[in-house]
Design an enzyme around this catalytic site. Structure first.
Site, PDB file in Angstrom:
ATOM      1  CG  ASN A  39      45.181  13.835 -38.158  1.00 15.92           C
ATOM      2  OD1 ASN A  39      46.056  13.517 -38.946  1.00 15.92           O
ATOM      3  ND2 ASN A  39      44.451  12.945 -37.527  1.00 15.92           N
ATOM      4  CD  GLU A  52      44.732  11.860 -33.165  1.00 17.90           C
ATOM      5  OE1 GLU A  52      45.197  10.967 -32.432  1.00 17.90           O
ATOM      6  OE2 GLU A  52      43.780  11.676 -33.956  1.00 17.90           O
ATOM      7  CB  CYS A  55      41.026  18.899 -38.412  1.00 21.29           C
ATOM      8  SG  CYS A  55      39.715  18.161 -37.438  1.00 21.29           S
ATOM      9  CD  GLU A  80      40.036  18.630 -42.810  1.00 21.49           C
ATOM     10  OE1 GLU A  80      40.790  18.403 -41.841  1.00 21.49           O
ATOM     11  OE2 GLU A  80      39.084  17.895 -43.101  1.00 21.49           O
ATOM     12  CB  CYS A  96      35.050  17.982 -38.410  1.00 21.06           C
ATOM     13  SG  CYS A  96      36.042  19.397 -37.861  1.00 21.06           S
ATOM     14  CB  CYS A 107      37.559  21.755 -40.797  1.00 20.69           C
ATOM     15  SG  CYS A 107      38.845  21.141 -39.681  1.00 20.69           S
TER      16      CYS A 107
HETATM   17  N1  THU Z   1      40.255  14.653 -38.587  1.00 17.48           N
HETATM   18  C1  THU Z   1      40.813  15.510 -39.488  1.00 17.48           C
HETATM   19  O1  THU Z   1      41.995  15.864 -39.378  1.00 17.48           O
HETATM   20  N2  THU Z   1      40.044  15.950 -40.507  1.00 17.48           N
HETATM   21  C2  THU Z   1      38.796  15.498 -40.784  1.00 17.48           C
HETATM   22  O2  THU Z   1      38.211  15.893 -41.780  1.00 17.48           O
HETATM   23  C3  THU Z   1      38.157  14.528 -39.894  1.00 17.48           C
HETATM   24  C4  THU Z   1      38.884  14.251 -38.618  1.00 17.48           C
HETATM   25  C5  THU Z   1      41.119  14.112 -37.528  1.00 17.48           C
HETATM   26  C6  THU Z   1      40.851  14.602 -36.139  1.00 17.48           C
HETATM   27  C7  THU Z   1      41.418  13.469 -35.306  1.00 17.48           C
HETATM   28  O3  THU Z   1      42.820  13.650 -35.168  1.00 17.48           O
HETATM   29  C8  THU Z   1      41.183  12.241 -36.155  1.00 17.48           C
HETATM   30  O4  THU Z   1      40.964  12.708 -37.477  1.00 17.48           O
HETATM   31  C9  THU Z   1      40.022  11.394 -35.715  1.00 17.48           C
HETATM   32  O5  THU Z   1      38.876  12.167 -35.566  1.00 17.48           O
END
Ligand code: THU
Length: 139
Positions: A43, A45, A54, A56, A92, A95
Site C-alpha cells: 500500500n 498512502e 492498496c 493488491e 477491499c 480491489c
Molecule cells: N489496505 C490495503 O492495502 N489492502 C487491503 O486489503 C485493505 C486496506 C490499505 C489501504 C490503506 O493504506 C491502509 O491499508 C488502511 O486502510
C-alpha cells in the site's frame, strides 16, 4: 509449480515496502500469474487520503504494465504496526473489482494468511458474488 507458502512469503516481503505513515497499517500482496511469475505490491498512502493505493492494486497494476493478463492467485498480508500478530486481511471492494476485471471468479484464489502455514483460501466469486464486469455491458 509454486507452493502457497512461497507466495505468502513474497507477500510478507512486499509488506516491508509499504508506505503507510497515516494509517500505520502496512499491507503486502503477492500476485501469481499463470506463467508462474509473481508481482509484489504494497500500500502507498498519501496526505490526501483518498489517493491511497492498496497493496493488491499495486501488484495488479505492476503486472498489467509488464504485459501480464492471466492470473492464478493473490496472497495478502496486513496488520497495524502496533498489533503483535497478523490476522486475515481481506481485500477491499475496490480491489475486488480490479480482480474481477482480469480474473475468472471460479478459478482465481485469494489467500489470506495469518502466518506462513495458517491461511484461508477463497475464490474471487466467493468474495465478490454478482459482480459487474465487461460481459454485462454486452448483453
Ligand atoms: N489496505 C490495503 O492495502 N489492502 C487491503 O486489503 C485493505 C486496506 C490499505 C489501504 C490503506 O493504506 C491502509 O491499508 C488502511 O486502510
Amino acid at each position: 509449480m509454486i507452493h502457497i507458502e512461497q507466495l505468502i512469503k513474497k507477500a510478507f516481503e512486499a509488506r516491508e515496502k509499504a508506505y503507510a505513515p497515516y494509517s500505520d497499517f502496512k499491507v503486502g500482496a503477492a500476485l501469481l500469474c499463470k506463467d508462474g511469475s509473481i508481482y509484489g505490491g504494497c500500500n502507498i498512502e498519501n496526505a490526501s487520503y483518498g489517493v491511497c493505493n492498496c497493496a493488491e492494486r499495486t501488484a495488479f497494476f505492476r503486472a498489467v504494465y509488464e504485459g501480464k493478463r492471466e492470473f492464478q492467485a493473490i496472497a495478502i498480508v496486513g496488520k497495524s504496526e502496533s498489533a503483535e500478530e497478523f490476522d486475515y486481511c481481506a481485500p477491499c471492494g475496490v480491489c475486488r473489482q480490479v480482480m474481477a476485471e482480469f480474473c475468472d471468479p471460479d478459478e482465481f484464489q485469494i489467500i489470506l494468511p495469518r502466518s506462513l502455514t495458517d491461511y484461508k483460501v477463497y475464490t474471487l466469486g466467493q468474495i465478490l458474488p454478482l459482480c459487474f464486469t465487461g460481459k454485462d455491458m454486452k448483453k
